[in-house]
Design a protein around this motif. Structure first.
Motif, PDB file in Angstrom:
ATOM      1  N   GLN A 242      84.426  64.495  65.227  1.00 49.31           N
ATOM      2  CA  GLN A 242      85.588  64.601  66.098  1.00 49.31           C
ATOM      3  C   GLN A 242      85.575  63.501  67.149  1.00 49.31           C
ATOM      4  O   GLN A 242      86.616  62.927  67.486  1.00 49.31           O
ATOM      5  N   ARG A 245      86.893  60.374  65.622  1.00 49.06           N
ATOM      6  CA  ARG A 245      88.354  60.414  65.457  1.00 49.06           C
ATOM      7  C   ARG A 245      89.056  60.230  66.796  1.00 49.06           C
ATOM      8  O   ARG A 245      90.102  59.562  66.878  1.00 49.06           O
ATOM      9  N   ARG A 249      91.812  57.480  67.932  1.00 46.54           N
ATOM     10  CA  ARG A 249      93.117  57.907  68.439  1.00 46.54           C
ATOM     11  C   ARG A 249      93.399  57.315  69.812  1.00 46.54           C
ATOM     12  O   ARG A 249      94.498  56.793  70.066  1.00 46.54           O
TER      13      ARG A 249
END
Length: 294
Positions: A242, A245, A249
């Motif tokens: 996570q 990611r 982002r």
């Protein structure tokens, strides 16, 4: 002689009728209330405890309030006592471990969840309105929408016949702010604080576009016009996958000119830091306090 199987729950009277000794009853289960026992062979979840209580409750009883919210899929700590809602009657059940509320329920105010009678999402939200802080009430309503246990039509119908019932004003104020796109309780809290401040109303799940107009990310909350995103960072964001990611982002958002405000559990104690940092970010992007709120 084979051991007597009393099942997952039993009453003292039923167990004795089936031949269980006093010692067998005491050793075999946890006492939920006088004369009501739950087997120690299974985890004592809320639904398991509620199922046991149905042995002693009137047939028209429905589990309600925070108990109902938990059974309907709102991820919150279940209350220590099981809460039920009954229609008015001369005598109400009074037992240790049980809280009884009286409501004039209609058939549409009750749903079935896993074989249990539970107050509907709309009824549950209304019942909780008086006893729950507004921000938390919004989080519960969002969660009910997310779990598809509530819809705008059913809530509007229930509130329309609410009359002057206690909590109706707060419930109506909450209904105007509900949004099932919210993904978590913290996100709902942040949105409530921003939506009830003097800042522009935040948008939910704001799309972030690249230079070619392709959606490359979504912000939890934000103001697309000002390219400001508001993100809540829970514990799951610390996990390696996570985290990676998130790095991608946030890099894409920064490359597109977005300013990202990140908040965590330490900021959930009240609206002050969230609102003031959002205000500073908006002012830095050209918003002025005298601007008409939209």
């Amino acid at each position: 002689m084979e051991p007597l199987d009393l099942g997952s729950n039993w009453t003292w009277t039923d167990a004795r009728r089936r031949g269980a000794t006093r010692r067998r009853i005491a050793e075999g289960g946890e006492q939920l209330s006088r004369g009501l026992h739950l087997s120690r062979a299974q985890p004592s979840s809320l639904s398991v405890r509620c199922r046991a209580w149905t042995r002693l409750l009137p047939r028209d009883a429905a589990f309600g309030l925070e108990t109902a919210a938990s059974l309907l899929g709102v991820h919150t700590d279940p209350p220590p006592e099981v809460q039920v809602v009954l229609r008015p009657r001369p005598v109400l059940p009074r037992r240790r471990g049980l809280v009884v509320a009286v409501r004039d329920l209609r058939p549409e105010d009750v749903v079935e969840v896993g074989g249990l009678r539970v107050t509907s999402g709309a009824q549950t939200l209304l019942d909780l309105a008086l006893r729950t802080p507004p921000a938390e009430l919004l989080a519960i309503g969002d969660a009910l929408l997310r779990a598809r246990r509530l819809c705008e039509a059913s809530l509007a119908e229930r509130l329309a016949r609410g009359g002057r019932v206690r909590g109706i004003v707060r419930a109506r104020e909450c209904a105007a702010l509900l949004d099932g796109r919210a993904t978590s309780r913290p996100e709902s809290l942040l949105r409530y604080w921003l939506a009830t401040s003097d800042l522009p109303a935040p948008e939910v799940q704001v799309p972030v576009l690249d230079r070619r107009g392709r959606v490359v990310a979504h912000a939890d909350l934000g103001w697309e016009r000002h390219r400001i995103a508001v993100e809540y960072e829970g514990r799951q964001h610390a996990e390696a996958d996570q985290f990676g990611r998130d790095v991608d982002r946030y890099s894409l958002m920064a490359a597109g000119g977005w300013l990202v405000l990140r908040f965590a559990a330490r900021h959930l104690g009240g609206p002050g830091v969230v609102v003031e940092r959002s205000r500073a970010a908006l002012v830095s992007r050209g918003w002025h306090p005298d601007t008409v709120r939209s």
